[in-house]
Enzyme design. Structure first.
Site, PDB file in Angstrom:
ATOM      1  N   SER A  88       0.828  -1.215   0.000  1.00  0.00           N
ATOM      2  CA  SER A  88       0.000   0.000   0.000  1.00  0.00           C
ATOM      3  C   SER A  88       0.869   1.274   0.000  1.00  0.00           C
ATOM      4  O   SER A  88       1.579   1.521  -0.971  1.00  0.00           O
ATOM      5  CB  SER A  88      -0.966  -0.077   1.186  1.00  0.00           C
ATOM      6  OG  SER A  88      -1.982   0.863   1.078  1.00  0.00           O
ATOM      7  N   ASP A  90      -4.724   8.412  -0.619  1.00  0.00           N
ATOM      8  CA  ASP A  90      -4.785   8.891   0.759  1.00  0.00           C
ATOM      9  C   ASP A  90      -5.139  10.366   0.856  1.00  0.00           C
ATOM     10  O   ASP A  90      -4.994  11.125  -0.091  1.00  0.00           O
ATOM     11  CB  ASP A  90      -3.445   8.617   1.459  1.00  0.00           C
ATOM     12  CG  ASP A  90      -3.195   7.127   1.599  1.00  0.00           C
ATOM     13  OD1 ASP A  90      -4.178   6.370   1.627  1.00  0.00           O
ATOM     14  OD2 ASP A  90      -2.021   6.724   1.654  1.00  0.00           O
ATOM     15  N   HIS A 138      -4.676  -0.684  -4.157  1.00  0.00           N
ATOM     16  CA  HIS A 138      -6.114  -0.863  -3.834  1.00  0.00           C
ATOM     17  C   HIS A 138      -6.957  -0.404  -5.030  1.00  0.00           C
ATOM     18  O   HIS A 138      -8.016   0.200  -4.843  1.00  0.00           O
ATOM     19  CB  HIS A 138      -6.518  -0.040  -2.599  1.00  0.00           C
ATOM     20  CG  HIS A 138      -5.740  -0.319  -1.352  1.00  0.00           C
ATOM     21  ND1 HIS A 138      -6.010  -1.399  -0.544  1.00  0.00           N
ATOM     22  CD2 HIS A 138      -4.709   0.340  -0.765  1.00  0.00           C
ATOM     23  CE1 HIS A 138      -5.173  -1.376   0.503  1.00  0.00           C
ATOM     24  NE2 HIS A 138      -4.375  -0.344   0.378  1.00  0.00           N
TER      25      HIS A 138
END
Lengths: 233, 233
Positions: free
Chosen positions: B122, B137, B159
């Site tokens: 990630s 983010d 993701h």
């Protein structure tokens, strides 16, 4: 004497651009024939002219002329003389970067505090907060600062999304992201669902639209606020 | 001679932390008993000690000791001497900010180019790209730069989520966000779905896991890449 509409989104599902806000817009901009459009968020990378043309159509519905801020030789002067301003959505990093590079952040802030009727949607709402640090956008450009207009005493998360209990996706939920923001910052955050907007009149900030909003404060459990309620921190 | 695992996520739905990567990790770190953990992404704001303890459990499964980089008096020296490093997920802005403030970005980059076996998940994968500008983010801190390690010649979107045709949400899809990135940047982007990872051996970059990945290049239609394929730009 601040006069603002701060909307989660420009367009609701199944609707047309700004159509759900027509009445509120007509009231906000009742004292002017001309509204300045701040096109710098460039949704999908479209040009300032294209974006202004799109937004101008919705303003024609309420009998107003929309003029792009990019068409003025002196945009600082244009903001000072403006009787209304609208900032459309797109990418908040691109918008904030442009406002700093063109030295428009302070003049816009001052104009709003002097009473310039202002409407923002999405990225144009994000910039009303203390900082843009609760945006959902990708950091596709590097702005000189994350500080924004600070014409409301909290931050926004527009297009607020509730966690989907069915989801098998392991990326963070919106609520988790805002909780992470509060590990680093003390500014409250209002999660504004699509179809919701804030109406600011002087020091009074009212939640409008059919839905509740979700409020996040550092060290507290998030809570819901009813439509019609006044927001206080 | 780069040796990397670049994974979309640490945990797949229904699984335990790193369990789907056990075999690949054991192979990457086969020549060392000790791996350095880079804990700075602070998922949920947890402390470096807490995060290291969580990650260490998964490394015990493959018989390795995990040591937090924050526990060394001289972390630059620690990276130079390391025989393996793992950066966990969390918030990419927080991670990149810490790597710059601690002056670790360049030493880590140099160590990886000299052959340090490195794994990221990630946020820890995001930093392998040319920049962190395709992260999902929130910008909860302001890092000195968005440039990252550049140990692969493209950016990542971990993701990666396909658009949901049922959705009534008007926020941008992941694909729209990446298209907006390409209005401002030329760097290719690999959308890495959860359960997918890249295995880098020298100049060869292979997509692993069961799923396809989605590749975005400026001025081209996005396309899918099959598992097992070598990525070339």
């Amino acid at each position: 004497m601040r006069e603002l509409i701060i909307a989660s989104t420009s367009t609701v599902y199944g609707g047309d651009y700004l159509d759900y806000l027509t009445e509120e817009m007509a009231e906000l901009f009742k004292d002017t024939e001309e509204v300045i459009f701040i096109p710098y968020a460039r949704p999908g990378g479209i040009s300032h002219d294209q974006y202004t043309a799109k937004a101008a159509k919705a303003f024609t519905e309420i009998g107003k002329k929309l003029v792009g801020l990019h068409t003025f030789d002196n945009p600082v002067e244009a903001l000072k003389n403006a009787k209304g301003a609208f900032t459309g959505g797109g990418n908040t990093f691109v918008l904030v970067n442009a406002l700093y590079r063109l030295e428009l952040m302070q003049p816009l802030r001052q104009a709003i505090f002097k009473g310039l009727p202002y409407m923002g949607t999405s990225a144009g709402s994000n910039i009303c907060g203390v900082s843009m640090q609760t945006t959902n956008d990708m950091p596709i450009v590097y702005p000189p600062s994350f500080k924004t207009l600070g014409v409301i005493p909290f931050n926004l998360n527009p297009h607020y999304l509730d966690p989907n209990p069915e989801s098998k996706h392991m990326g963070e939920t919106r609520e988790t992201r805002i909780a992470e923001f509060h590990t680093q910052n003390t500014v409250p955050v209002v999660g504004l669902r699509e179809e919701s907007w804030l109406r600011v009149k002087g020091d009074e900030i009212t939640l409008k639209g059919k839905l509740k909003a979700r409020v996040f404060e550092q060290g507290k459990e998030p809570h819901e606020v009813e439509s019609g309620a006044t927001l206080r921190f």
